[in-house]
Design a protein around this motif. Sequence first.
Motif, PDB file in Angstrom:
ATOM      1  N   GLU A  39       0.837  -1.193   0.000  1.00 35.91           N
ATOM      2  CA  GLU A  39       0.000   0.000   0.000  1.00 35.91           C
ATOM      3  C   GLU A  39       0.876   1.248   0.000  1.00 35.91           C
ATOM      4  OE1 GLU A  39      -4.026   1.466   2.303  1.00 35.91           O
ATOM      5  OE2 GLU A  39      -2.724  -0.007   3.257  1.00 35.91           O
ATOM      6  N   PHE A  40       0.495   2.240  -0.816  1.00 36.95           N
ATOM      7  CA  PHE A  40       1.236   3.495  -0.904  1.00 36.95           C
ATOM      8  C   PHE A  40       0.278   4.616  -1.255  1.00 36.95           C
ATOM      9  CE2 PHE A  40       1.274   1.538  -5.060  1.00 36.95           C
ATOM     10  CZ  PHE A  40       1.014   2.585  -5.932  1.00 36.95           C
ATOM     11  N   LEU A  41       0.789   5.844  -1.249  1.00 37.12           N
ATOM     12  CA  LEU A  41       0.001   7.006  -1.634  1.00 37.12           C
ATOM     13  C   LEU A  41       0.507   7.511  -2.981  1.00 37.12           C
ATOM     14  CD1 LEU A  41      -0.118   8.851   1.801  1.00 37.12           C
ATOM     15  CD2 LEU A  41      -1.884   7.408   0.776  1.00 37.12           C
ATOM     16  N   GLN A  42      -0.402   7.706  -3.919  1.00 34.50           N
ATOM     17  CA  GLN A  42      -0.047   8.230  -5.237  1.00 34.50           C
ATOM     18  C   GLN A  42      -0.306   9.726  -5.234  1.00 34.50           C
ATOM     19  OE1 GLN A  42       1.080   6.073  -7.812  1.00 34.50           O
ATOM     20  NE2 GLN A  42       1.689   7.975  -8.793  1.00 34.50           N
ATOM     21  N   ILE A  43       0.744  10.518  -5.519  1.00 36.03           N
ATOM     22  CA  ILE A  43       0.631  11.972  -5.586  1.00 36.03           C
ATOM     23  C   ILE A  43       1.153  12.375  -6.957  1.00 36.03           C
ATOM     24  CG2 ILE A  43       1.297  14.165  -4.558  1.00 36.03           C
ATOM     25  CD1 ILE A  43       1.905  12.576  -1.955  1.00 36.03           C
ATOM     26  N   GLY A  44       0.250  12.637  -7.876  1.00 37.28           N
ATOM     27  CA  GLY A  44       0.655  12.916  -9.252  1.00 37.28           C
ATOM     28  C   GLY A  44       1.373  11.699  -9.810  1.00 37.28           C
ATOM     29  N   GLN A  45       2.581  11.902 -10.338  1.00 38.27           N
ATOM     30  CA  GLN A  45       3.368  10.799 -10.875  1.00 38.27           C
ATOM     31  C   GLN A  45       4.224  10.112  -9.816  1.00 38.27           C
ATOM     32  OE1 GLN A  45       5.519  12.893 -14.026  1.00 38.27           O
ATOM     33  NE2 GLN A  45       4.301  11.785 -15.524  1.00 38.27           N
TER      34      GLN A  45
END
Length: 121
Positions: A39-45
């Motif tokens: 699990e991770f956080l996507q911020i733009g690219q």
Amino acid sequence: MSFVSAVLVHVADMDEGIAWYQKAFPGAVRTVSQPSGFEFLQIGQTQLELVPADDKVASGAAGSVVYWWTDDFEKSLTHLQALGAVLYRGPMRIDGDILMCQVRDPWGNCIGLRGAALSVA
């Protein structure tokens, strides 16, 4: 090389880390990589990956700092401080009308902010 694909941030508690950073970056999209289930956080690219601190890499200020651009420097700094981030360096003016600072998250990691100065104290 064309952009930062991932930033790893070491924390003592994964659930608390993901929850805190999702509040810190309200536009972040919580994502699960398949088939690994990571699990991770996507911020733009950019993937913001919260990983466990361990004997090899502890949490805290120890070297490189990633600077995030914000269109409203004061609002972003106030937002992070309201979540418990502590001002570590700055704010200071660089390159004309650009402000920068570093804050520390609850695990001592530095988050860099850069943005245009709307008003400078």
